[in-house]
Motif scaffolding. Structure first.
Motif, mmCIF file in Angstrom:
data_model
loop_
_atom_site.group_PDB
_atom_site.id
_atom_site.type_symbol
_atom_site.label_atom_id
_atom_site.label_comp_id
_atom_site.label_asym_id
_atom_site.label_seq_id
_atom_site.Cartn_x
_atom_site.Cartn_y
_atom_site.Cartn_z
ATOM 1 N N ILE A 361 0.859 -1.181 0.000
ATOM 2 C CA ILE A 361 0.000 0.000 0.000
ATOM 3 C C ILE A 361 0.901 1.239 0.000
ATOM 4 N N ARG A 362 0.384 2.335 -0.564
ATOM 5 C CA ARG A 362 1.192 3.548 -0.689
ATOM 6 C C ARG A 362 0.647 4.656 0.202
ATOM 7 N N PHE A 363 1.554 5.288 0.937
ATOM 8 C CA PHE A 363 1.218 6.447 1.749
ATOM 9 C C PHE A 363 1.899 7.680 1.163
ATOM 10 N N SER A 364 1.150 8.755 1.006
ATOM 11 C CA SER A 364 1.747 10.034 0.627
ATOM 12 C C SER A 364 2.094 10.795 1.892
ATOM 13 N N LEU A 365 3.353 11.206 1.999
ATOM 14 C CA LEU A 365 3.795 11.978 3.158
ATOM 15 C C LEU A 365 3.914 13.457 2.821
ATOM 16 N N ALA A 366 3.171 13.883 1.815
ATOM 17 C CA ALA A 366 3.103 15.301 1.474
ATOM 18 C C ALA A 366 2.064 15.980 2.365
ATOM 19 N N VAL A 367 2.250 15.780 3.651
ATOM 20 C CA VAL A 367 1.356 16.329 4.679
ATOM 21 C C VAL A 367 2.223 16.788 5.846
ATOM 22 N N PRO A 368 1.718 17.682 6.694
ATOM 23 C CA PRO A 368 2.525 18.141 7.828
ATOM 24 C C PRO A 368 2.969 16.996 8.730
ATOM 25 N N PHE A 369 4.069 17.209 9.443
ATOM 26 C CA PHE A 369 4.657 16.160 10.268
ATOM 27 C C PHE A 369 3.678 15.628 11.304
ATOM 28 N N GLU A 370 2.860 16.512 11.873
ATOM 29 C CA GLU A 370 1.919 16.057 12.886
ATOM 30 C C GLU A 370 0.869 15.100 12.312
ATOM 31 N N VAL A 371 0.554 15.274 11.032
ATOM 32 C CA VAL A 371 -0.363 14.345 10.371
ATOM 33 C C VAL A 371 0.324 13.003 10.147
ATOM 34 N N VAL A 372 1.605 13.054 9.773
ATOM 35 C CA VAL A 372 2.388 11.820 9.611
ATOM 36 C C VAL A 372 2.428 11.056 10.935
ATOM 37 N N GLU A 373 2.678 11.770 12.031
ATOM 38 C CA GLU A 373 2.713 11.144 13.355
ATOM 39 C C GLU A 373 1.387 10.476 13.687
ATOM 40 N N SER A 374 0.319 11.210 13.480
ATOM 41 C CA SER A 374 -1.014 10.690 13.790
ATOM 42 C C SER A 374 -1.338 9.465 12.955
ATOM 43 N N ALA A 375 -1.083 9.571 11.647
ATOM 44 C CA ALA A 375 -1.384 8.455 10.742
ATOM 45 C C ALA A 375 -0.532 7.229 11.070
ATOM 46 N N ALA A 376 0.740 7.453 11.381
ATOM 47 C CA ALA A 376 1.628 6.345 11.720
ATOM 48 C C ALA A 376 1.145 5.629 12.980
ATOM 49 N N GLY A 377 0.740 6.404 13.972
ATOM 50 C CA GLY A 377 0.232 5.817 15.210
ATOM 51 C C GLY A 377 -1.016 4.986 14.979
ATOM 52 N N LEU A 378 -1.917 5.500 14.177
ATOM 53 C CA LEU A 378 -3.154 4.775 13.869
ATOM 54 C C LEU A 378 -2.865 3.513 13.063
ATOM 55 N N LEU A 379 -1.915 3.612 12.126
ATOM 56 C CA LEU A 379 -1.531 2.444 11.324
ATOM 57 C C LEU A 379 -0.921 1.364 12.210
ATOM 58 N N VAL A 380 -0.031 1.759 13.107
ATOM 59 C CA VAL A 380 0.609 0.810 14.017
ATOM 60 C C VAL A 380 -0.435 0.118 14.887
ATOM 61 N N ASP A 381 -1.326 0.903 15.487
ATOM 62 C CA ASP A 381 -2.366 0.336 16.352
ATOM 63 C C ASP A 381 -3.257 -0.625 15.574
ATOM 64 N N PHE A 382 -3.655 -0.210 14.383
ATOM 65 C CA PHE A 382 -4.523 -1.040 13.550
ATOM 66 C C PHE A 382 -3.859 -2.381 13.231
ATOM 67 N N THR A 383 -2.586 -2.331 12.845
ATOM 68 C CA THR A 383 -1.885 -3.550 12.447
ATOM 69 C C THR A 383 -1.630 -4.461 13.641
ATOM 70 N N GLU A 384 -1.283 -3.868 14.783
ATOM 71 C CA GLU A 384 -1.037 -4.677 15.972
ATOM 72 C C GLU A 384 -2.297 -5.405 16.428
ATOM 73 N N GLN A 385 -3.449 -4.786 16.196
ATOM 74 C CA GLN A 385 -4.708 -5.430 16.563
ATOM 75 C C GLN A 385 -5.019 -6.642 15.681
ATOM 76 N N LEU A 386 -4.319 -6.732 14.541
ATOM 77 C CA LEU A 386 -4.519 -7.899 13.695
ATOM 78 C C LEU A 386 -3.872 -9.150 14.277
#
Length: 392
Positions: A361-386
């Motif tokens: 899957i592809r993520f665009s990081l053409a977003v502010p750093f705080e959005v990257v942080e938030s998205a990364a945290g949500l992605l990590v949590d989502f995947t760990e729940q698998l």
């Protein structure tokens, strides 16, 4: 024209429906899919556009493009690669898609074969079919894991009908830059087999690794069989301005100009005039932006690779991070659909970039750093729940 059913295909339909479903219930969407820089168009370009309108650049102009802009493009490229290019070898067109499409139209004949590197920009296959409905599409996969160009595998794809190699350097979606040795070997093969190279270099100014960006335009030997397409959409936040260009031999440039005349008449005159101002200011604004991209990539890379079920390779350039999800046992559509429904994070399914890339899957990081942080945290949590085995 012959309408190919592939033109109607929607490989990310499942994911698209999930986005709609989330929006319908009022859920927030964190968009990580768009290849659009989080920059403002430099003010000097905007000012130059309004000035051009006031000065009367609102009429027809040459189908090949304003001579002033073509001269500046040729001069800039010649200075960077130390190979001489002239204004007669430049065609200014309404976007890089148009540059690729008209290039293909000018080269291809029925039954010709086009090798295109995958994962690739989503429009490449359809542009080939639109340019020549009877052309044969020959996808060529980069090596999984490191996204390197396998020269032996490439040679095995070539037949006596191979006419074009279409590729992006830097690559979208991987952000990979090809080595000098690979570029030179590709040139050697294409020279021997009389194959045209169409090189999409739209991300060439967004390089944040220490890896050297080597382009085909540096080599005089391939010049007559080369089309370089580029523009300002990524480097100067001009995605909506629809301005790109192709650099090719004079005969191909002439053909593309004829096509532009008959389809568009000309590329918007005052936008071309505004783009001339770019060459008076350089690319200094990208120093800070590329630093930001590097910081975002390194952070996201660290977060992704600490989670069991996810992995990725640190890109050299561009906006995108390509994540391997193979260990989750999900298709890219399934993963992205569930991710957006549960977290609101919208990434692009890898299947969009080639049939054999459904494990990414592809993520665009053409977003502010705080959005990257938030998205990364949500992605990590989502995947760990698998619950994919133990954590790394």
């Amino acid at each position: 024209m012959i309408w190919n059913e592939k033109l109607d295909e929607k490989p990310t339909k499942e994911f698209g429906e999930a986005v709609v479903e989330r929006r319908n219930v009022g859920g927030k969407i964190i968009s990580m899919g768009l290849g659009e820089p989080d920059l403002e168009t430099p003010s000097y370009i905007v000012d130059a556009m309004f000035e051009a309108i006031k000065e009367g650049y609102t009429k027809y102009s040459a189908a090949q493009g304003l001579l002033e802009l073509r001269e500046r493009i040729a001069k800039d490229l010649s200075a960077r690669v130390e190979v001489n290019y002239s204004a007669n070898e430049v065609v200014v067109l309404p976007g890089i898609k148009a540059a690729i499409y008209f290039s293909l139209c000018s080269i291809l004949e029925p039954e010709d074969e086009v090798i295109y590197c995958t994962p690739c920009y989503v429009s490449y296959p359809t542009q080939i079919l639109l340019a020549e409905p009877k052309a044969k599409l020959v996808p060529f996969d980069l090596s999984e894991g490191n996204f390197e160009f396998d020269l032996e595998a490439f040679k095995n794809k070539i037949t006596d009908k191979t006419k074009v190699l279409l590729m992006a350097n830097p690559n979208n979606p991987t952000g990979n830059i090809y080595t000098k040795d690979v570029i030179e070997k590709i040139i050697e093969i294409c020279k021997e087999k009389n194959i045209y190279i169409i090189s999409d270099e739209v991300y060439d100014k967004l390089v944040f690794s220490n890896k050297e960006l080597v382009t085909f335009s540096q080599y005089e030997s391939i010049k007559e069989q080369l089309v370089v397409v580029n523009g300002y959409s990524k480097s100067h936040a001009m995605t909506g301005w629809r301005l790109g260009y192709a650099v090719a031999n004079k005969e191909l440039a002439r053909k593309m100009s004829v096509l532009n005349f008959n389809v568009n008449t000309n590329t918007t005159t005052f936008i071309q005039k505004a783009a001339c101002s770019i060459y008076d200011h350089g690319f200094d604004h990208l120093v800070a932006y590329n630093k930001k991209l590097k910081e975002r990539m390194e952070y996201f890379h660290e977060q992704v690779n600490q989670v069991n079920g996810l992995s990725g390779v640190l890109p050299d350039a561009g906006f995108f991070y390509f994540v391997n999800i193979k260990e989750t046992d999900m298709t890219s559509n399934e993963f992205c659909a569930k991710l957006v429904l549960k977290t609101g994070v919208a990434a692009t399914p890898g299947i969009a970039f080639g049939d054999n890339w459904d494990d990414y899957i592809r993520f665009s990081l053409a977003v502010p750093f705080e959005v990257v942080e938030s998205a990364a945290g949500l992605l990590v949590d989502f995947t760990e729940q698998l619950k994919i085995g133990d954590s790394k």
